[in-house]
Design a protein around this motif. Structure first.
Motif, PDB file in Angstrom:
ATOM      1  N   GLY A  10      -0.303  11.707 -10.368  1.00  0.00           N
ATOM      2  CA  GLY A  10       0.024  11.962 -11.750  1.00  0.00           C
ATOM      3  C   GLY A  10       1.029  13.078 -11.896  1.00  0.00           C
ATOM      4  O   GLY A  10       1.656  13.509 -10.929  1.00  0.00           O
ATOM      5  N   LEU A  11       1.168  13.530 -13.123  1.00  0.00           N
ATOM      6  CA  LEU A  11       2.084  14.604 -13.476  1.00  0.00           C
ATOM      7  C   LEU A  11       1.302  15.888 -13.677  1.00  0.00           C
ATOM      8  O   LEU A  11       0.300  15.915 -14.400  1.00  0.00           O
ATOM      9  N   VAL A  12       1.767  16.956 -13.047  1.00  0.00           N
ATOM     10  CA  VAL A  12       1.088  18.235 -13.143  1.00  0.00           C
ATOM     11  C   VAL A  12       2.129  19.350 -13.153  1.00  0.00           C
ATOM     12  O   VAL A  12       3.219  19.202 -12.593  1.00  0.00           O
ATOM     13  N   GLN A  13       1.804  20.440 -13.811  1.00  0.00           N
ATOM     14  CA  GLN A  13       2.689  21.594 -13.828  1.00  0.00           C
ATOM     15  C   GLN A  13       2.593  22.375 -12.528  1.00  0.00           C
ATOM     16  O   GLN A  13       1.578  22.338 -11.832  1.00  0.00           O
ATOM     17  N   ALA A  14       3.661  23.074 -12.200  1.00  0.00           N
ATOM     18  CA  ALA A  14       3.651  23.928 -11.026  1.00  0.00           C
ATOM     19  C   ALA A  14       2.476  24.894 -11.080  1.00  0.00           C
ATOM     20  O   ALA A  14       2.177  25.471 -12.126  1.00  0.00           O
ATOM     21  N   GLY A  15       1.819  25.040  -9.944  1.00  0.00           N
ATOM     22  CA  GLY A  15       0.636  25.868  -9.870  1.00  0.00           C
ATOM     23  C   GLY A  15      -0.654  25.120 -10.099  1.00  0.00           C
ATOM     24  O   GLY A  15      -1.734  25.665  -9.842  1.00  0.00           O
ATOM     25  N   GLY A  16      -0.562  23.889 -10.553  1.00  0.00           N
ATOM     26  CA  GLY A  16      -1.735  23.091 -10.822  1.00  0.00           C
ATOM     27  C   GLY A  16      -2.269  22.404  -9.585  1.00  0.00           C
ATOM     28  O   GLY A  16      -1.782  22.605  -8.470  1.00  0.00           O
ATOM     29  N   SER A  17      -3.277  21.564  -9.811  1.00  0.00           N
ATOM     30  CA  SER A  17      -3.961  20.889  -8.715  1.00  0.00           C
ATOM     31  C   SER A  17      -4.145  19.413  -9.008  1.00  0.00           C
ATOM     32  O   SER A  17      -4.235  18.992 -10.166  1.00  0.00           O
ATOM     33  N   LEU A  18      -4.199  18.631  -7.952  1.00  0.00           N
ATOM     34  CA  LEU A  18      -4.532  17.223  -8.006  1.00  0.00           C
ATOM     35  C   LEU A  18      -5.369  16.886  -6.787  1.00  0.00           C
ATOM     36  O   LEU A  18      -5.246  17.534  -5.745  1.00  0.00           O
ATOM     37  N   ARG A  19      -6.178  15.851  -6.922  1.00  0.00           N
ATOM     38  CA  ARG A  19      -6.939  15.342  -5.797  1.00  0.00           C
ATOM     39  C   ARG A  19      -6.670  13.859  -5.637  1.00  0.00           C
ATOM     40  O   ARG A  19      -6.968  13.071  -6.532  1.00  0.00           O
ATOM     41  N   LEU A  20      -6.116  13.498  -4.504  1.00  0.00           N
ATOM     42  CA  LEU A  20      -5.842  12.114  -4.190  1.00  0.00           C
ATOM     43  C   LEU A  20      -7.002  11.512  -3.409  1.00  0.00           C
ATOM     44  O   LEU A  20      -7.638  12.189  -2.602  1.00  0.00           O
ATOM     45  N   SER A  21      -7.247  10.234  -3.654  1.00  0.00           N
ATOM     46  CA  SER A  21      -8.267   9.499  -2.929  1.00  0.00           C
ATOM     47  C   SER A  21      -7.669   8.221  -2.377  1.00  0.00           C
ATOM     48  O   SER A  21      -6.763   7.639  -2.965  1.00  0.00           O
ATOM     49  N   CYS A  22      -8.194   7.783  -1.257  1.00  0.00           N
ATOM     50  CA  CYS A  22      -7.775   6.526  -0.664  1.00  0.00           C
ATOM     51  C   CYS A  22      -8.993   5.878  -0.031  1.00  0.00           C
ATOM     52  O   CYS A  22      -9.586   6.447   0.888  1.00  0.00           O
ATOM     53  N   ALA A  23      -9.348   4.707  -0.518  1.00  0.00           N
ATOM     54  CA  ALA A  23     -10.525   3.997  -0.047  1.00  0.00           C
ATOM     55  C   ALA A  23     -10.128   2.715   0.660  1.00  0.00           C
ATOM     56  O   ALA A  23      -9.341   1.925   0.138  1.00  0.00           O
ATOM     57  N   ALA A  24     -10.680   2.511   1.826  1.00  0.00           N
ATOM     58  CA  ALA A  24     -10.424   1.310   2.605  1.00  0.00           C
ATOM     59  C   ALA A  24     -11.568   0.321   2.438  1.00  0.00           C
ATOM     60  O   ALA A  24     -12.737   0.703   2.338  1.00  0.00           O
ATOM     61  N   SER A  25     -11.223  -0.943   2.411  1.00  0.00           N
ATOM     62  CA  SER A  25     -12.226  -1.992   2.331  1.00  0.00           C
ATOM     63  C   SER A  25     -11.791  -3.164   3.186  1.00  0.00           C
ATOM     64  O   SER A  25     -10.618  -3.315   3.509  1.00  0.00           O
ATOM     65  N   GLY A  26     -12.747  -3.993   3.531  1.00  0.00           N
ATOM     66  CA  GLY A  26     -12.461  -5.159   4.335  1.00  0.00           C
ATOM     67  C   GLY A  26     -13.280  -5.190   5.602  1.00  0.00           C
ATOM     68  O   GLY A  26     -14.360  -4.611   5.692  1.00  0.00           O
ATOM     69  N   ASN A  27     -12.747  -5.860   6.580  1.00  0.00           N
ATOM     70  CA  ASN A  27     -13.451  -6.085   7.841  1.00  0.00           C
ATOM     71  C   ASN A  27     -13.250  -4.893   8.771  1.00  0.00           C
ATOM     72  O   ASN A  27     -12.465  -4.942   9.719  1.00  0.00           O
ATOM     73  N   ILE A  28     -13.982  -3.817   8.500  1.00  0.00           N
ATOM     74  CA  ILE A  28     -13.807  -2.551   9.195  1.00  0.00           C
ATOM     75  C   ILE A  28     -14.993  -2.269  10.096  1.00  0.00           C
ATOM     76  O   ILE A  28     -16.142  -2.292   9.654  1.00  0.00           O
ATOM     77  N   PHE A  29     -14.687  -1.971  11.345  1.00  0.00           N
ATOM     78  CA  PHE A  29     -15.714  -1.504  12.267  1.00  0.00           C
ATOM     79  C   PHE A  29     -15.786   0.018  12.261  1.00  0.00           C
ATOM     80  O   PHE A  29     -16.869   0.595  12.146  1.00  0.00           O
ATOM     81  N   SER A  30     -14.636   0.671  12.380  1.00  0.00           N
ATOM     82  CA  SER A  30     -14.580   2.119  12.336  1.00  0.00           C
ATOM     83  C   SER A  30     -13.162   2.547  11.996  1.00  0.00           C
ATOM     84  O   SER A  30     -12.210   1.791  12.176  1.00  0.00           O
ATOM     85  N   ILE A  31     -13.039   3.771  11.513  1.00  0.00           N
ATOM     86  CA  ILE A  31     -11.747   4.343  11.186  1.00  0.00           C
ATOM     87  C   ILE A  31     -11.568   5.588  12.032  1.00  0.00           C
ATOM     88  O   ILE A  31     -12.320   6.550  11.890  1.00  0.00           O
ATOM     89  N   LYS A  32     -10.567   5.566  12.893  1.00  0.00           N
ATOM     90  CA  LYS A  32     -10.379   6.659  13.834  1.00  0.00           C
ATOM     91  C   LYS A  32      -9.676   7.845  13.191  1.00  0.00           C
ATOM     92  O   LYS A  32     -10.172   8.960  13.234  1.00  0.00           O
ATOM     93  N   THR A  33      -8.529   7.600  12.619  1.00  0.00           N
ATOM     94  CA  THR A  33      -7.731   8.665  12.032  1.00  0.00           C
ATOM     95  C   THR A  33      -7.360   8.302  10.601  1.00  0.00           C
ATOM     96  O   THR A  33      -7.005   7.159  10.321  1.00  0.00           O
ATOM     97  N   MET A  34      -7.432   9.284   9.719  1.00  0.00           N
ATOM     98  CA  MET A  34      -6.976   9.132   8.349  1.00  0.00           C
ATOM     99  C   MET A  34      -5.888  10.167   8.099  1.00  0.00           C
ATOM    100  O   MET A  34      -5.985  11.294   8.583  1.00  0.00           O
ATOM    101  N   ALA A  35      -4.889   9.790   7.337  1.00  0.00           N
ATOM    102  CA  ALA A  35      -3.764  10.685   7.132  1.00  0.00           C
ATOM    103  C   ALA A  35      -3.117  10.442   5.785  1.00  0.00           C
ATOM    104  O   ALA A  35      -3.281   9.380   5.169  1.00  0.00           O
ATOM    105  N   TRP A  36      -2.373  11.449   5.349  1.00  0.00           N
ATOM    106  CA  TRP A  36      -1.545  11.356   4.154  1.00  0.00           C
ATOM    107  C   TRP A  36      -0.099  11.627   4.527  1.00  0.00           C
ATOM    108  O   TRP A  36       0.187  12.593   5.249  1.00  0.00           O
ATOM    109  N   TYR A  37       0.778  10.784   4.039  1.00  0.00           N
ATOM    110  CA  TYR A  37       2.213  10.953   4.168  1.00  0.00           C
ATOM    111  C   TYR A  37       2.815  11.042   2.769  1.00  0.00           C
ATOM    112  O   TYR A  37       2.191  10.662   1.780  1.00  0.00           O
TER     113      TYR A  37
END
Length: 121
Positions: A10-37
């Motif tokens: 979203g849009l935020v002013q300098a000095g503010g905060s945001l929290r991003l989320s990313c949820a995986a679904s599907g045929n998952i056995f395990s998740i080794k590494t999670m990252a943000w780019y």
């Protein structure tokens, strides 16, 4: 089939905060590494933060001390808490997960659709 869905941009002013989320679904056995780019206009996509299955983290120098990556394995979700945001943080943020799909032998990278973060001055 695996799908990653991001939210929290979203849009935020300098000095503010945001929290991003990313949820995986599907045929998952395990998740080794999670990252943000992130990718800003005219720039290459860069690694912002990463977290391993064991909890080890890595941050870009530009966000170290301001951003925190965490994961909830029970929810197949990775978070990016972004504090003290700066205009230079403006970019499309993408999550990526290294996933072992159920009943397969190998690991593959999966990407979220991207979420826009805009920081105004």
């Amino acid at each position: 089939q695996v799908q990653l869905v991001e939210s929290g941009g979203g849009l935020v002013q300098a000095g503010g905060s945001l929290r991003l989320s990313c949820a995986a679904s599907g045929n998952i056995f395990s998740i080794k590494t999670m990252a943000w780019y992130r990718q800003a206009p005219g720039k290459q996509r860069e690694l912002v933060a990463a977290i391993t299955n064991g909890g080890s983290t890595n941050y870009a120098d530009s966000v170290k001390g301001r951003f925190t990556i965490s994961r909830d394995n029970a929810k197949n979700t990775v978070y990016l808490q972004m504090n003290s945001l700066k205009p230079d943080d403006t970019a499309v943020y993408y999550c990526k997960m290294l996933i072992h799909r159920a009943y397969t032998s190998g690991l593959s990278d999966y990407w979220g659709q991207g979420t826009q973060v805009t920081v105004s001055s």
